[in-house]
Design an enzyme around this catalytic site. Structure first.
Site, PDB file in Angstrom:
ATOM      1  N   VAL A 229     -40.982  39.211 -19.116  1.00 15.42           N
ATOM      2  CA  VAL A 229     -40.171  40.111 -18.487  1.00 15.42           C
ATOM      3  C   VAL A 229     -38.987  39.396 -18.384  1.00 15.42           C
ATOM      4  CG1 VAL A 229     -39.963  41.080 -16.300  1.00 15.42           C
ATOM      5  CG2 VAL A 229     -42.160  41.341 -17.030  1.00 15.42           C
ATOM      6  N   CYS A 230     -38.993  38.106 -18.070  1.00 14.81           N
ATOM      7  CA  CYS A 230     -37.561  37.272 -17.927  1.00 14.81           C
ATOM      8  C   CYS A 230     -36.815  37.448 -19.166  1.00 14.81           C
ATOM      9  CB  CYS A 230     -37.903  35.843 -17.500  1.00 14.81           C
ATOM     10  SG  CYS A 230     -38.693  34.921 -18.704  1.00 14.81           S
ATOM     11  N   THR A 231     -37.608  37.428 -20.285  1.00 15.43           N
ATOM     12  CA  THR A 231     -36.469  37.525 -21.407  1.00 15.43           C
ATOM     13  C   THR A 231     -35.885  38.795 -21.654  1.00 15.43           C
ATOM     14  OG1 THR A 231     -38.139  35.982 -22.646  1.00 15.43           O
ATOM     15  CG2 THR A 231     -36.792  37.192 -24.143  1.00 15.43           C
ATOM     16  N   SER A 234     -33.339  39.363 -18.840  1.00 14.38           N
ATOM     17  CA  SER A 234     -32.078  38.577 -18.778  1.00 14.38           C
ATOM     18  C   SER A 234     -31.617  37.965 -19.967  1.00 14.38           C
ATOM     19  CB  SER A 234     -32.474  37.209 -17.791  1.00 14.38           C
ATOM     20  OG  SER A 234     -33.204  37.769 -16.523  1.00 14.38           O
TER      21      SER A 234
END
Length: 466
Positions: A229-231, A234
């Site tokens: 999810v962070c990739t 963001s």
């Protein structure tokens, strides 16, 4: 050992019309009837009529890219009594590789159109189509067939049919003192599984009790790719990240189309995701997002290659012909094909997948001799504790054992459901089966592996010895 199939008795077998062109199988007869000991498989009989396999009933599951090739190959190999089952209808995108369909067929059931086309092209062949999910068919339907060939694109469907065919095996009591049941060979239906994914494909024989079952080799299939999810939120770097961001995050956040669930087959839904993904890709300087790419990511579509389908289907029907006639040695029992290897070019590899001794689906049920006065608790404490499986796994903790009756009804549960079945502990184990002397029960325990795995038992009651 050789896998041979027998004719399944069928009242419709005689309904096949006489072959209008018997001479067309002249070259096929040279393969089936050759007396060469170098090539023929075990069980080959020179006195068997060369066209005998025409009467065998064969089921093809799936009428898509592989299914079209399978039906064509079966019909041109002399099989004349075929059923095909598929729940899909024809879409425009199918026409580039599913060659039995035409533009006028869009919207019609694949199974129906494929059957019509092959029967028209190969006179004398009877193909019965079924436009429905495989789960809707009764056990009697699957018992009609001598060979089942899978042309599926779903792991879930493969798991289901594997479990179904294993559940139809009849297990026999080999006699006093035996602790493991023996399978009735006539109740086992061999399956041939074909699969294709881009330039890769496989042909596999699944013969319950003789080869590894599909369920026991799920480790061969890699999990679906998921992005952190962070990739995707963001630091997106790939076009896939842009589509995944819109599909997994933006869709629920903005709730388009009135908050309805995402439908990968909806043009409007895919178009909305495509536009949002293109905007995000432009923001981060990423190229490659278009409608087709977006649809592929949303539906996890891997491009289908027609040549791969043709190679895999040819291998499947080749194995079916060998099973039906014994004209050659069978594949033992898994073949992998790669048409685009970086270091090896085009190559194929064969390996043998052996059956697991404790396979919960295809493995033999264990026999427990029940005493006349046993309660459910006695059965667990004296019959189950210390029980050793063919894979040398021993059950030692009674508090973790769950027991289910012949109809999968809970007799003894654990955890939060334990109170619901606690009263059964003092009941006679005989209260939970019919009058048969050998009853089918089911057992679950974390000590057997996965806590959700159901293991088969056969309870031998005193009436067996009378």
């Amino acid at each position: 050992g050789i896998i041979m199939v027998d004719m399944v008795e069928d009242t419709e077998a005689s309904s096949l019309s006489p072959d209008p062109y018997p001479g067309r199988w002249k070259e096929m007869e040279k393969i089936i009837c050759r007396p060469s000991s170098r090539f023929i498989g075990e069980g080959w009989d020179a006195d068997t009529p060369p066209g005998a396999h025409a009467e065998l009933r064969v089921l093809v599951i799936g009428a898509g890219g592989l299914g079209c090739e399978l039906l064509k190959n079966l019909a041109l190999s002399g099989f004349r009594d075929i059923d095909v089952i598929d729940l899909d209808t024809i879409d425009l995108s199918n026409l580039n590789r599913q060659f039995l369909f035409r533009q006028a067929d869009i919207g019609r059931p694949k199974a129906v159109v494929a059957a019509e086309f092959v029967m028209n092209r190969v006179p004398g062949v009877k193909i019965t189509p079924h436009f429905c999910p495989i789960e809707e068919m009764e056990d009697e339907f699957y018992l009609q067939f001598s060979i089942i060939i899978l042309g599926l694109d779903s792991l879930k469907a493969r798991q289901w049919i594997n479990e179904k065919m294993c559940s139809l095996i009849l297990w026999e009591d080999p006699g006093a003192g035996a602790k493991v049941c023996e399978a009735d060979p006539e109740s086992i239906t061999p399956m041939i599984d074909g699969g294709s994914e881009g330039f890769k494909g496989h042909v596999r024989i699944i013969h319950p009790t003789q080869t590894a079952s599909f369920q026991s080799t799920m480790w061969m299939f890699p999990p679906q790719v998921a992005f952190p999810v962070c990739t995707i939120e963001s630091t997106p770097r790939l076009p896939e990240h842009c589509v995944a961001y819109v599909k997994d995050i933006l869709w629920s956040r903005e709730a388009p189309f009135g908050g309805t669930a995402l439908d990968g087959d909806s043009v409007e839904h895919i178009q909305w995701i495509n536009e949002k993904a293109q905007a995000r890709a432009k923001q981060y300087g990423i190229e490659g997002v278009d409608y087709r790419f977006t649809q592929g990511v949303v539906k996890n579509i891997i491009p289908a290659i027609a040549s791969t389908n043709a190679i895999v289907a040819a291998g499947c029907v080749n194995e079916a012909l060998k099973m039906a006639t014994g004209c050659s040695r069978k594949l033992n029992n898994y073949m992998m094909y790669n048409g685009n290897s970086i270091d090896k070019g085009i190559y194929a590899h064969k390996t043998e997948l052996l059956p697991e001794p404790d396979d919960p689906q295809a493995g033999p049920p264990l026999i427990i001799d029940c005493k006349p006065d046993w309660t459910v608790k006695d059965f667990i404490d004296q019959g189950v504790l210390g029980l050793e499986t063919p894979g040398n796994i021993r059950i030692t903790d009674a508090t973790k054992v769950q027991l289910f009756g012949p109809e999968r009804q809970a007799i003894r549960a654990t955890g939060t459901l334990a109170m619901l079945t606690a009263a059964n502990d003092s009941k006679s184990i005989h209260d939970f089966h019919d009058e048969s002397c050998l009853a089918h029960f089911y057992l679950s325990s974390p000590e057997l592996g996965d806590a959700n795995t159901i293991f088969k038992l056969k309870l031998r009651f005193p009436s067996c010895e009378e």
